[in-house]
Each structure stands twice: as C-alpha cells, then as structure tokens.
Design an enzyme around this catalytic site. Sequence first.
Site, short mmCIF file in Angstrom:
data_model
loop_
_atom_site.label_atom_id
_atom_site.label_comp_id
_atom_site.label_asym_id
_atom_site.label_seq_id
_atom_site.Cartn_x
_atom_site.Cartn_y
_atom_site.Cartn_z
N ASN A 78 0.89 -1.17 0.05
CA ASN A 78 0.01 0.01 0.01
C ASN A 78 0.87 1.14 -0.19
OD1 ASN A 78 -1.56 2.25 0.84
ND2 ASN A 78 -3.14 0.60 1.38
N PRO A 79 0.75 1.97 -0.83
CA PRO A 79 1.82 3.23 -1.30
C PRO A 79 1.70 4.10 -0.11
CG PRO A 79 0.14 3.41 -2.75
CD PRO A 79 0.02 2.12 -2.07
N VAL A 80 0.66 4.18 0.59
CA VAL A 80 0.85 5.13 1.92
C VAL A 80 2.10 4.88 2.86
CG1 VAL A 80 -0.71 4.07 3.47
CG2 VAL A 80 -0.69 6.36 3.50
N SER A 81 2.51 3.41 2.80
CA SER A 81 3.55 3.04 3.77
C SER A 81 4.74 3.33 3.20
CB SER A 81 3.29 1.65 3.95
OG SER A 81 4.54 1.11 4.44
N PRO A 82 5.77 4.31 4.10
CA PRO A 82 6.97 4.55 3.88
C PRO A 82 7.89 3.56 3.38
CG PRO A 82 6.38 6.05 5.56
CD PRO A 82 5.13 4.86 5.33
#
Length: 441
Positions: free
Chosen positions: A232-236
Amino acid sequence: MGKIKLYMVWGSPPVNSVLMTAKALNIDIELVEVDFSKNEFLSDWFLKLNPAHTVPTLDDDGFILWDSHAILMYLVEKYGKNSVLYPEDSKTKAFINQILLFDCGTVFRCFSDCVKPLFYEGKKSMDQNKLSNLKDVYVILERILTSSKFLASDNITIADISILSTLLPSNLVLPIETNKFPKLSVWLEHMKQAEFYQAGEKALETFRIGFETVTRSFLQKKNMSKPKLYYNPVSPAVRSTLLVIAALDLDVELVTINLMAGEHLTPQFLKKNPLHTLPTLEDGDFVIFDSHAINAYLVGKYGKNDSLYPKDLQKRAVVDQRLHFDSGVLFPRMGAIVGALLRQGVKVIEKDKADLVAQAYQSLETLLEGNTYVAGNELTIADFSIVATLSSTNSALVPVASNTYPKITAWLTRMQALPYYNQANQVGVDMFKGMIQSKLA
C-alpha cells in the site's frame, strides 16, 4: 625502446594477474584489447603472435610471451630485480613455482570447468560435481595457509597474485564461507588491501557482470512467474521497496492491500506474514517481509551489479548501519507520532515526539558530512529506506528546515531528481500527507 604491450580481454583472471603484477612493479603497459566477439584471437595477425591464441600475450619490444604464469616470472625477473614477488632464493622460488603450477593445473582449471558451460555451451546451471571440485581447491588452500600468512613465503609473491586472480571470480561462483575457510578468508582480505589490488577491479567487475547476466537469465527462464509485492503506497516502508524495484527496472506484480478494510489481518495474509506488515514479497515459493530485508534480497537476486548493496564487507556494513538507523531510530520516531494520531485520537503533533524526530534529523545531517549519499558517495538501498521515511515526516509531521539541515536538503534534492522518484515515492507521500492532515485538529 617501445612500451610493453599486453594483448588482453577484460574479465580474464590470467589477464588480471598480469595487470596486478605490473601495478605492483610500477610498470607502464599499453593494453591492447582483443575482440573475442569478432574472433580476433583467431586472426592471422594474432596467431603470428601467439599460435595458442590465448590471452594474456605480452610483447616486450618484440619479445613475445604468453601464459600468465610465465609472464609474471619474466616481468619480475626483468623489471623487479631482487623483488620479494619472485626472489632469487632457490627454495622460495621453488615454493612459488609450485603454487603457480597448482594454479595453472588445478585452481584455474576447476574454476574454468564451472563457468565455461554457462558462457560457451548454453548450459543453464553449473555442474554440482565441478562445484565440489572447486570447493576442494578451497580446502587445499586453507591447508596451505595453516603454516604461513601467504601462499609461498611470509611476503606476497606472484604465487599469491596468480591465485588471487583466479579466486576472486571463483568467490562469485562459489562463495568462500568464512566459518569454513577462516585462513583463506583472512588471506583474501589481506590481498584486497594491497596497492596493486585496484588494478584488477575492472577485470573482476567485467566478469561479475557477465556471470550475473547469464545466471540471471537462466533464473528468469526457470521461474517465469513475476515476484509479487503486497503493498500500500501510503506506507514509507513499501515505498522504499518500490524505489528499489524501479531502480532495478524489475517487472513485479503489485497487489494492493486495503489496510482500512483489514485485509492484512485475513487468515490468507497472516499465513504469508504473521506480523501482518507491508511490504511482503512473494517470489515463487519464497516469502519475505520487512522492507530492509526485501530490498537487500531484490538487489542480491536481480541486481545487475552490487552497487545498491555492496558485497564488500566494510561498505555493506555501513549500508547496514544506515538501514538500522532507519528501522531503529527514524522510522520508530515517525511511527510514534502517526500511532498517536491514528490510534489514540490525538489531534496535534506532540512536541516531545517531534523533538525526537528533529534529533534524528541532526544525526542524519552528521552522517551526511562529506558524503553524497547516506552511506558514502554511491546510491544504495539505505538511501531508499531513509528517503521514504524522511520524505513522509518532512511533508506532514516535522518539516526539514534547509537552513538547519543543509546537507539533508541537498541530499533530498538529489533523491527527488531520480527519474523514478515521483512515481515510486512522491505519489505515496502525498497520500500519507492527506491521511495525516485528516487527523489533525
């Protein structure tokens, strides 16, 4: 008197031994590359020089000599009088000759038997019996080094250089395990510290690229399924892996996990990753989680070279140190703020937590002193991990003041200039920022 000419090809261990010996003797040699792809080694002009059509071939003002071992002896005896590389003492010289013959008849032959089928016969894997023979060579060298620091005397000689030139690519084919071959490993590190070692780095890198190219193509043919990344791209952490994937130009299947819907807590996902974290990588039957481990794995398996995660132990140790700085300092301090906002109902960024992030910035500013990137002057996976975390904190939590952190600012600008940065990281940073702003009062 004309300059000495060496007819050669990059990537050849015997050529490498001559290059390193010439460097040790401070001899200026003109390199003449022989184009094997055009069969120049079989051309009339080359066959007149060397009827065996091999490299290296030496031309010393009209005196032609081939076979690397003979060339090494000749160079030292003519240009390195009384050199410890090949001394006059008859007993020491006999020991050196013994090792040179061992290299010629056993070490190089075993190495060549392993790799020739890959490069010239289209084989898809190395013969296990031949790899076993190469391992037996390591056993013999370990025994030889029991009684002395180097192979033929208490000093480095051309015997060590000759064996080194063969062992460096052998170590790529069949890694020398430190716990099984401690003396050989120590000897190898001693040799890498010698001034002449740098003269052989281009040849070794050329072989490495060729070897990894043929083995990677076989692996890709064997395993036609794409690696699969649950993300999930929200995760760094996820974005650090996306940066690695982009840098390696890998074809990876991306599977979005909806964290708000709890898809990371389903029995199917927990079976893959009991820690229910992202990213999680599935490569055939192999599953691994934690972005730092995933990123190192991807470079090791799919990288065209090791620049992003060096095999050199000291360079790798610095990269590992920076990765742990991300996982143990920077990321947890960011996580403390995010956790308070998302799970504890806090509506502001708490000062004590922000101060800890600022302290991490100061540490990073110091780490960048004299360095272009976080682990030195080369881009590595440490940069990807840290920039994914820091760009998130900078955008939404604790801004990086350019006057306070000029080195971080310059580094961040360099990272943002990477051609794949926006798609791999900035898109997710914007999502992260939106999520944080929705929780602030």
